[in-house]
Design an enzyme around this catalytic site. Structure first.
Site, mmCIF file in Angstrom:
data_model
loop_
_atom_site.group_PDB
_atom_site.id
_atom_site.type_symbol
_atom_site.label_atom_id
_atom_site.label_comp_id
_atom_site.label_asym_id
_atom_site.label_seq_id
_atom_site.Cartn_x
_atom_site.Cartn_y
_atom_site.Cartn_z
ATOM 1 N N ARG D 87 0.696 7.588 -3.683
ATOM 2 C CA ARG D 87 2.226 7.487 -2.952
ATOM 3 C C ARG D 87 3.136 7.668 -4.078
ATOM 4 O O ARG D 87 4.387 8.164 -3.716
ATOM 5 C CB ARG D 87 1.996 6.159 -2.734
ATOM 6 C CG ARG D 87 1.466 5.406 -1.503
ATOM 7 C CD ARG D 87 1.563 5.862 -0.162
ATOM 8 N NE ARG D 87 0.701 5.979 0.345
ATOM 9 C CZ ARG D 87 -0.934 5.842 0.586
ATOM 10 N NH1 ARG D 87 -1.143 7.353 -0.121
ATOM 11 N NH2 ARG D 87 -1.733 5.357 1.940
ATOM 12 N N GLU D 90 3.217 11.591 -3.277
ATOM 13 C CA GLU D 90 3.824 11.882 -2.006
ATOM 14 C C GLU D 90 5.528 11.427 -1.753
ATOM 15 O O GLU D 90 6.106 12.257 -1.531
ATOM 16 C CB GLU D 90 3.105 11.248 -0.766
ATOM 17 C CG GLU D 90 3.774 10.816 0.091
ATOM 18 C CD GLU D 90 2.975 10.946 1.792
ATOM 19 O OE1 GLU D 90 2.301 10.264 1.392
ATOM 20 O OE2 GLU D 90 4.050 9.287 1.790
ATOM 21 N N SER D 113 13.213 14.174 -20.604
ATOM 22 C CA SER D 113 11.826 14.216 -21.783
ATOM 23 C C SER D 113 10.680 12.776 -20.847
ATOM 24 O O SER D 113 10.703 12.403 -20.324
ATOM 25 C CB SER D 113 12.301 13.816 -23.087
ATOM 26 O OG SER D 113 10.769 13.938 -23.581
#
Lengths: 145, 145, 145, 145, 145, 145, 145, 145, 145, 145
Positions: D87, D90, D113
């Protein structure tokens, strides 16, 4: 005109027309998922069905002809990662081996056909939130030499 | 012991025991596909259920403990090409875009959850050959910011 | 016009207009990341919002219409290697397994939804150099059969 | 002993000990995600911290030594497809390009960073279901020749 | 106009102009590799620099504008197999693990920044054949929570 | 014993010995990066050098023999994603095409050899933070039929 | 005009002209494989050679110019599976490790250069069917620090 | 014992024996590359040849038997990136399309057989540095229905 | 005009003409599969055959010329996943190792040529449903040095 | 014992026994390719057949049991590149689209089943060299909703 180009024209014309996929399926008297898939290029559409859709959506004759062609059904790996589609693949990753065990337990060595096959999608009301119910229904084929 | 190793022991012990997956599911009073998937390592098994399965199949304590662990659910790309499993992926390649259209038409922008989700497999008698019927049933989740 | 083509037109028009994403989000009264993602094609934009953006940026009607379409959300693997985006993926490679452990420890077996979900980006002043702070905020979904 | 083998021993010993990751982090007085990631092999653990963990979890000296080694941080592509981890990926596929736009808008050309960086995970109560909140916090680095 | 299209126009115009990359870098008073990379689309070019290059090479205004845009830095895997570029990747395959050991030995756990970074290429005369000398020079960043 | 197994033994023995790579290189009077790479299996080590290292680190004879074997130099794609190594690949993705242009401008059509080649790593003090300086130095080879 | 586009024009013009590659190589007084590869875009063609080919084949000036550009030599993975080309790759898969052993046995640690290199193809009459004889001829380069 | 395991034993025994591949080929009176490839597992070795090699190198009977088995010739993609082997693949990437043109020009539509095929490697003295000369020699097969 | 473009024109013209592939093969007096494959771009078509097809299907002269060109036979991985084609690949995955065993048992070490080769497809009536019968027929080639 | 391990034992035992696959098939009275594939792990072997093979080849009981298990049929991509197997894949790359056209022309939209399917391999004498003849024979399945 390729079937992919025809599908793009169908998508655009359907939105312009304001018709739902369900209304189109009713008009051509075909199952809902079949109709949607076929107009997106995954099945050859019979001539009279293609003509009816052409009238409904105001499609060019070239589109109506392309809908009738035999498709080459090539998967689109990018589309498989769209979240709405991906959840089905994830469910198969999690439950696929269990489904395989249970198909063999019930039917013996073989497969669920994806050719002699139909699929349906429905809404089921639920107080905790409505549910998407998708049914895969394919003929069992046993390994038979 | 990893959950993968435990699953191999479960597979072998089940065959030796002569029990079907359906019989095991009945004994532990859990859904059929859930039980099979969980024993193959895809769900953490509650302690009492794991103990019952351990007795039924004569599993070592280490296996019973491994069944209760939280899994990492990693797909097996090779297994996805087994013909019995592949037909599901092929069906999604052919019908996935249509399912996406119809889910959005019926529910709006969102997905069928693969977490708040259940799946069932059944046999449907048919004079042209019995059929495998697999039902995916997941809560609709709308994109909600 | 595809949503990808519309996004390209939005990008160009925004630069010509001199408006920031933050100003656009304020004008349409939507969250910042949602607005940016939606105008780049990742969400269907409500009709009135699309119209407002169209006026702000001087977009063609075809762009305004395309913004309202349901997207297919396909990832772009090349873009994931852009250094600014890659650092997020690298952080997940390093800390993803730890996040998984801690989500399960706190919530049990389940996931952070990426659908019932919002994300924000902010600047935090720091004497050693200002910091980028990105917050992922999703509903917990437990595996529930 | 490799750091991967040491991590497996830490996982097993922690479950046997009944300690949570949060309790371990408190005992060694380090941030929660850092502690979890480090014990899973993603950071070299300082000698005294490693010794404390070794006592808490009853680890062999070889494990305590392996925890202190410099890691090679190689991603595990299979683990990235576990639903709890996926997830996040995604969300980056959907929102990554928007985050890139907004980082450049706020900070100019550069990156967050992933080295001068920390991440935290928390639970936020919500009447519609509690939420997982994950915060990425990294120093901005501008492209500077 | 995309930055890729602009880069193609720069390449062609430079050959027509007969100017070397070194001469262009001198004219805009920027480092050699930075100038070449920036004109090939890898850095946003400051407005006055872009204008100077536009005059030098007789570029359209659209090209001059595209040079100033923020790039998405996506690698080109095919170009990485060009023999002149591939030798660098091969050297990293052979010597990368050794460089990692030595960076950690000298600096501790961390990385050479590729953002606070510069690179130079030079010719070194050698009786056995002149040599290509490429210097990577990046700020050390330690893992700092 | 393979060279990979020998390298693992060298890594472990070096840590036990408390010697740095730099000290080992000094003892065997070879360049620093060459020594490190060779002991990690990337070069055949001359017999007397291997013997000296064997004494320094207390290696078994089988390790000393394996160090002398001709290597097959196969890259490790996972290790290339370790952040310390990845930054070099990222720099090549960003600056590789520019380096190619400049090599051809200075030398004509050809390559920097990765065989008649040496590489060095050094620390350069800098008030804004010390820097990692890596120098690639290879003979130019022109395409010569 | 790219070198790929120029190569397509060369292919078409050669067929129209009725000239063989061998005849073209003779006319420009260059080796056969070099000439063919160069006109297909793999080498920069010297100005006078390009001009001669342009006259022979009736090429546009833009093609003649493109032939002289420095190429980026990117492999075409699809073309490598053409059966006529694939047999060479198959032979390397079968005999490559043996060639490596024998090169090291004869020359020591190093490579056959693919830059200081020539290749020829010839027909050898044979009563059992004529044979294709391809000779790779490259300077040995030893690993030399 | 697999042929891969047998090959490892052959490699080790050959080094211990101090024999060159060329000396072994002479003793068994077979071509040099064939002998090397066959002992590395790429060809079934005739019984008497295997026995002779077994005596020469002091191999176990199990190795001698494994050498005689029919191989499955699977390529090793990692080994193809070893620099000594990679140069051949690079040469094919650069010159493969030209070789295809010239084979068709000389022989018509068809291929060089990789089965009715031999390959040789030789050293050619050259004042600018000795050269590796590799000759591929395969029967031409025309597409014949 | 490329052979791929010519094939697209042949496909469209054949459908317009109402001719079957079998009728075309009869008219040009060539085998059925050869004719179909050749018109789809996989074989150079002899001049008179190409002319006859051009007349039958009303093709442009450019198409007739393109049919005669030497093809580069590059596979289309997407098309290999079309269900009608995929079943052949699946059958090879299941039975390929067995076919290899039996070819070696009957013929010794070698291959079925895919160049000196023909393939036919036929319908065989069967009371349980007609069958597709595809015959691969290739000359045996033994590994012969 | 897995089916893969059992297959390795069958391979070794068959060579020791001196029996051909054809002789084994005759003894168990099953088709030749089916028998070979099944003993290599691609089909569950009926109990009595497994027992007969066990006696013929002197297999352990564990092997006899493993032969009877339901297989997961996962392809081996490396084995597909063995030259004897690869030629079949190459033939499909060249002729697959033509076979698809002809199956649709003769049967309509559908596939050759790979489940209700048999395959045979035979030798056909030919004065120009004997030929391998492989016949695929599968039931036609039409797309039937």
């Amino acid at each position: 005109m390729t079937k992919t180009e025809a599908a793009e024209q169908v998508r655009a014309a359907r939105i312009r027309s304001g018709l739902t996929w369900a209304e189109i399926a009713t008009r051509v008297d075909k199952p809902l998922v079949w109709t949607t898939a076929a107009l997106l290029g995954q099945h050859p559409v019979p001539g009279d069905t293609a003509a009816t859709v052409g009238e409904l959506l105001g499609l060019d004759e070239a589109v109506v002809e392309a809908l009738q062609l035999q498709p080459t059904r090539t998967p689109d790996p990018a589309a498989a990662q769209d979240p709405t589609v991906y959840r089905f693949h994830e469910a198969l990753a999690v439950y696929g081996p269990a489904l395989k065990e249970l198909i063999h337990e019930e039917f013996g060595d073989g497969i669920m056909s994806a050719i002699n096959f139909k699929v349906d999608v429905a809404r089921r009301a639920d107080p905790d939130g409505d549910r998407v119910v998708v049914t895969f229904d394919g003929k069992f084929l046993d390994y038979r030499w």
